[in-house]
Write an enzyme that holds these catalytic residues in place. Structure first.
Site, PDB file in Angstrom:
ATOM      1  CG  HIS A  18      -0.319  -0.088   2.530  1.00  0.00           C
ATOM      2  ND1 HIS A  18       0.332   0.978   3.095  1.00  0.00           N
ATOM      3  CD2 HIS A  18      -0.204  -1.102   3.420  1.00  0.00           C
ATOM      4  CE1 HIS A  18       0.811   0.647   4.280  1.00  0.00           C
ATOM      5  NE2 HIS A  18       0.504  -0.622   4.507  1.00  0.00           N
ATOM      6  CG  HIS A  21       4.363  -1.505   1.945  1.00  0.00           C
ATOM      7  ND1 HIS A  21       3.087  -2.000   1.892  1.00  0.00           N
ATOM      8  CD2 HIS A  21       4.847  -1.859   3.156  1.00  0.00           C
ATOM      9  CE1 HIS A  21       2.819  -2.649   3.008  1.00  0.00           C
ATOM     10  NE2 HIS A  21       3.862  -2.571   3.794  1.00  0.00           N
ATOM     11  CB  CYS A 137       1.807  -8.437  18.609  1.00  0.00           C
ATOM     12  SG  CYS A 137       0.906  -7.815  17.164  1.00  0.00           S
ATOM     13  CB  CYS A 140       4.243  -6.176  16.297  1.00  0.00           C
ATOM     14  SG  CYS A 140       3.021  -4.935  16.643  1.00  0.00           S
ATOM     15  CB  CYS A 161      -1.320  -5.600  19.382  1.00  0.00           C
ATOM     16  SG  CYS A 161      -0.138  -4.488  18.638  1.00  0.00           S
ATOM     17  CG  HIS A 164      -1.022  -4.559  14.418  1.00  0.00           C
ATOM     18  ND1 HIS A 164       0.224  -4.608  14.978  1.00  0.00           N
ATOM     19  CD2 HIS A 164      -0.841  -4.230  13.117  1.00  0.00           C
ATOM     20  CE1 HIS A 164       1.118  -4.331  14.059  1.00  0.00           C
ATOM     21  NE2 HIS A 164       0.514  -4.095  12.928  1.00  0.00           N
ATOM     22  CE  LYS A 318       2.153   1.218  10.393  1.00  0.00           C
ATOM     23  NZ  LYS A 318       2.847   0.070  10.939  1.00  0.00           N
ATOM     24  CE  LYS A 321       1.047  -5.012   5.288  1.00  0.00           C
ATOM     25  NZ  LYS A 321       2.267  -5.670   4.826  1.00  0.00           N
TER      26      LYS A 321
HETATM   27  O1  ME8 Z   1       7.775  -4.148   9.587  1.00  0.00           O
HETATM   28  N1  ME8 Z   1       3.171   5.089   6.421  1.00  0.00           N
HETATM   29  O2  ME8 Z   1       7.287  -4.966   7.474  1.00  0.00           O
HETATM   30  P1  ME8 Z   1       5.979  -4.145   7.088  1.00  0.00           P
HETATM   31  C1  ME8 Z   1       4.443   5.107   5.998  1.00  0.00           C
HETATM   32  N2  ME8 Z   1       8.945  -6.935   7.822  1.00  0.00           N
HETATM   33  N3  ME8 Z   1       5.186   3.993   5.853  1.00  0.00           N
HETATM   34  C2  ME8 Z   1       4.610   2.823   6.125  1.00  0.00           C
HETATM   35  C3  ME8 Z   1       3.267   2.718   6.557  1.00  0.00           C
HETATM   36  C4  ME8 Z   1       2.548   3.934   6.700  1.00  0.00           C
HETATM   37  N4  ME8 Z   1       1.292   3.965   7.087  1.00  0.00           N
HETATM   38  N5  ME8 Z   1       2.973   1.425   6.735  1.00  0.00           N
HETATM   39  C5  ME8 Z   1       4.108   0.721   6.417  1.00  0.00           C
HETATM   40  C6  ME8 Z   1       7.972  -4.922   8.665  1.00  0.00           C
HETATM   41  N6  ME8 Z   1       5.081   1.561   6.056  1.00  0.00           N
HETATM   42  C7  ME8 Z   1       9.132  -5.883   8.713  1.00  0.00           C
HETATM   43  C8  ME8 Z   1      10.408  -5.126   8.414  1.00  0.00           C
HETATM   44  S1  ME8 Z   1      13.041  -5.024   8.027  1.00  0.00           S
HETATM   45  C9  ME8 Z   1      14.316  -5.981   8.346  1.00  0.00           C
HETATM   46  C10 ME8 Z   1      11.642  -5.946   8.467  1.00  0.00           C
HETATM   47  C11 ME8 Z   1       6.459   1.222   5.661  1.00  0.00           C
HETATM   48  O3  ME8 Z   1       5.417  -4.826   5.899  1.00  0.00           O
HETATM   49  C12 ME8 Z   1       7.429   1.758   6.702  1.00  0.00           C
HETATM   50  O4  ME8 Z   1       8.690   1.952   6.118  1.00  0.00           O
HETATM   51  O5  ME8 Z   1       5.109  -3.970   8.254  1.00  0.00           O
HETATM   52  C13 ME8 Z   1       7.454   0.632   7.706  1.00  0.00           C
HETATM   53  O6  ME8 Z   1       8.569   0.671   8.580  1.00  0.00           O
HETATM   54  C14 ME8 Z   1       7.465  -0.565   6.795  1.00  0.00           C
HETATM   55  O7  ME8 Z   1       6.611  -0.194   5.691  1.00  0.00           O
HETATM   56  C15 ME8 Z   1       6.950  -1.793   7.512  1.00  0.00           C
HETATM   57  O8  ME8 Z   1       6.530  -2.758   6.606  1.00  0.00           O
END
Ligand code: ME8
Length: 744
Positions: A18, A21, A137, A140, A161, A164, A318, A321
């Protein structure tokens, strides 16, 4: 050769990508492109985090294996990166890293072995076996302490959580622990010795105080019987590694840690250390756990960790998903140029802070800064070169004998006034970009747009063109504008690669010897290097103005369709829990909550709405003639009075609340005109915006426009006023009726 390595987080492969990302990838992509412009060999990593209980669960719900689930989600991430020009083919990332890759398993195992053999700074084993008892969680992928969850409302139920709002899992099992508690002093001295290790500074303080507050050892494995989808712990296959342990290490396995073939392809020695761009939500993992793991394994620390803010929904939650309040990429892609989205993300979100997303804001930015700003500057400059200079880049030189004439026309004969301004702005732009203040850097770049626009408006080339004696003055002005555009192309390429290359080619630079903006270092730009005498290319519009009312109506219509489709799908119970159903649920949630505010800007003003009272029902009783006196009518009007009121059938296309105006709803209403009307109604205390969507209403169409809270109201809807409090009940139609039909 200098090298640079930049990473985004690797995203969970449980649900679809989304805006969040996309955002972090745009940030990393812009940084990588600027480094490449500077001639620095750059490696840009993004990818997916594919292990752990949340992937396992999503897979199970969708009837897939975890690997199939990961493949499925990865196909969407790849689609996103291709569509938004972020993949290798478009000059974006160098690797789409997947933690299910065999070379990653190999590297992670090597890392574990090193850490397991290491002693902490206090001389203890860095990894030891113990027993974990606590709450976890899955969303998370994090163990939660008491202050990180909400206690259950019903006794006996698990806590939830705080992020979430989902139930936590109770875990009580044998586990390997990483002795994080022994690393606090080393971490604090790392932060102290490297002030820019964690940025922005406010985040550095946050991390430091977290570590000062005391660190607990971290469970870094799960029993295979509980989580089978993970990297096996070396020498103890009854355990799989904790997903964060495995995921963080991707940053080094991707470039060859623990695998010679990858080392040859990318180069750990060559590229490490990396600059990690992460959301503030996962800062702790990157700024506390990761450096401690690296210390244990004897690997150098990253170049730095940069935490960005989050896109939040209008209620400040925030976008995620799990909460189902995300902005869909398909919608963005369908309605907006990619470069407008990139520009908006970097310009509107003050880096490091949270930002509220709305399609309206995106449209406004695109129209003001890109259509009317950069796009207009480019097209007016190039059109004038085409018209007044036969499409040839003119000479900047004003000969001695023409200087006085030029001065008389009000044109500054000293070119360095403009070039000096632009050089200074370029330096400030780069400085701000380097310190990740993207929004500020773009503001500065747009001061160039404004300056050149003003130069053109003041010089009035269209007047100069009428005077043969002013030919040189005209040429000089247009040269300055074109040269400024060339500078802007180079400066802005990392932010808007497509549009800047388009301007570049329109400037006639496309097939020239001059290196493309992708390969030109903005710091080395020299004024005057645009060669006169070159033919410019075909002038094409860059950023067409977006019709806000129309686009919003389309977006809202699509959301409704999707929401309706989602309802059908869930009733048929297809793909429950799969990314598809998540997608649908998101849409339903969005439309249900009116997440995206709406408004039409294109219609001329008109209005009526009250802030203090519910919107009054129509002041003139429509049936007064028929039932005189029956409801306390005190005076009669003539039919000619009544015919002065232009009453029309309208259909509510969009409805939203107005910030800080509790009583007002902002509606766009189709009354059969070319463009929908914007109407304010004082009914917000009685109607939810979504109740009104697609509803047929009666509108006073010829009411004088009125402005409230900065919004123009272009009509009034009719409602009955019920009870002492005057509760509005909107007048509507029970039979099919076309929009715009007259009421009489
Ligand atoms: O945390 N606004 O993956 P994730 C801005 N797999 N950026 C956002 C966002 C939002 N509302 N939502 C997500 C994970 N992001 C782990 C990471 S790294 C070794 C492992 C972006 O799929 C933001 O950069 O939950 C956030 O830190 C990341 O997606 C988390 O993606």
């Amino acid at each position: 050769m200098k090298t640079f390595y930049v990473t985004t987080p690797i995203f969970y492969a449980n649900t679809l990508p989304h805006l969040g990302h996309l955002y972090v990838m745009i940030v990393a992509d812009a940084i990588a492109r600027q480094k490449r412009q500077q001639g620095i060999e750059t490696f840009f990593l993004t990818g997916t985090d594919e292990h752990g209980i949340n992937i396992e669960r999503a897979a199970k719900l969708a009837g897939r294996t975890p690997k199939e689930q990961a493949d499925y989600v990865v196909s969407y991430f790849k689609k996103m990166t291709a569509e938004f020009g972020l993949d290798a083919e478009h000059g974006g990332f160098d690797i789409f890293m997947r933690t299910s890759e065999p070379f990653h398993y190999q590297g992670v195992s090597e890392f574990w072995r090193r850490a397991a053999a290491a002693k902490t700074p206090k001389g203890n084993d860095a990894i030891y076996k113990g027993h974990y008892e606590g709450w976890f969680c899955a969303a998370c992928a994090e163990y939660k302490t008491e202050d990180e969850y909400a206690k259950p409302k019903v006794e006996g139920e698990p806590p939830t959580c705080l992020i979430h709002e989902t139930l936590l899992d109770r875990i009580s099992e044998e586990s390997y622990f990483f002795r994080l508690s022994d690393y606090a002093e080393s971490l604090l001295s790392l932060y102290e010795s490297r002030a820019d290790f964690v940025r922005p500074e406010s985040r550095n303080n946050e991390v430091t105080s977290f570590v000062r507050g005391g660190l607990q050892d971290l469970a870094v494995s799960r029993l295979r019987t509980a989580v089978s989808w993970g990297v096996p712990v070396p020498n103890d296959p009854a355990h799989t590694m904790y997903v964060w342990f495995d995921a963080l290490i991707n940053y080094i396995t991707a470039i060859g840690f623990g695998n010679e073939e990858r080392e040859r392809m990318a180069g750990f020695e060559k590229f490490w250390p990396a600059l990690h761009i992460v959301g503030k939500d996962i800062l702790r993992f990157h700024a506390v756990f990761w450096p401690a793991f690296l210390m244990a394994a004897g690997v150098d620390q990253p170049r730095g960790i940069v935490a960005h803010g989050m896109w939040v929904d209008p209620s400040g939650r925030k976008m995620s998903k799990t909460l189902g309040n995300t902005v869909e990429l398909d919608v963005l892609n369908r309605h907006f140029p990619i470069d407008a989205i990139r520009y908006f993300c970097l310009r509107d979100m003050v880096f490091g802070h949270d930002g509220k997303f709305s399609y309206e804001a995106l449209i406004d930015r695109t129209n003001s800064d890109l259509a009317s700003g950069l796009g207009n500057l480019s097209s007016r400059t190039l059109t004038m070169i085409s018209r007044y200079c036969d499409g040839i880049v003119p000479s900047p030189v004003i000969s001695e004998d023409k200087l006085l004439l030029a001065k008389r026309s009000g044109v500054d004969t000293d070119e360095t006034t403009i070039s000096g301004f632009i050089e200074l702005a370029r330096d400030q732009f780069l400085q701000q970009f380097e310190s990740l203040a993207f929004s500020r850097s773009l503001e500065i770049a747009w001061s160039i747009v404004a300056r050149i626009d003003k130069m053109i408006s003041d010089a009035k080339p269209w007047e100069l063109a009428k005077d043969e004696n002013q030919k040189q003055t005209l040429s000089a002005v247009l040269y300055r504008a074109a040269e400024s555009l060339r500078w802007l192309c180079v400066m802005l390429y990392p932010i808007m690669p497509t549009a800047t290359l388009e301007i570049w080619s329109q400037l006639g630079q496309g097939d020239s010897d001059s290196p493309s903006p992708a390969k030109s270092d903005p710091a080395k730009l020299k004024w005057g290097e645009l060669s006169p005498g070159k033919a410019i290319g075909e002038v094409r519009p860059l950023f067409p103005r977006i019709d806000k009312g129309k686009t919003m109506a389309e977006i809202n219509g699509e959301k409704q369709e999707q929401a309706a489709g989602a309802g059908g799908r869930s009733e048929r119970k297809t793909e429950a829990g799969s990314p598809h159903s998540q997608h649908a649920v998101n849409a339903q949630h969005e439309s249900g909550q009116g997440v995206h505010a709406t408004e039409a800007d294109a219609v001329p003003a008109s209005a009526n709405a009250s802030e203090t009272k519910p919107a009054p029902p129509m002041q003139h009783a429509t049936e007064a003639d028929a039932v005189p006196g029956a409801i306390g009518v005190t005076s009669f009007i003539d039919i000619t009075d009544f015919t002065k009121v232009d009453l029309r059938v309208g259909e509510v296309l969009t409805a939203e609340r107005i910030p800080k105006a509790d009583k007002l709803l902002l509606l766009t209403v189709d009354i059969g005109e070319e463009k929908p009307r914007q109407i304010l109604a004082g009914i917000a205390q009685y109607y939810e915006p979504e109740q009104l969507l697609r509803r047929k209403i009666a509108v006073v169409a010829n009411l004088k426009p009125r402005k409230l809270r900065g919004y123009e109201s272009q009509g009034m809807l009719l409602a009955a006023s019920v009870g002492d409090e005057g509760k509005p009940v909107i007048a509507t139609f029970t039979e099919e009726v076309p929009n715009g039909a007259k009421l009489k």
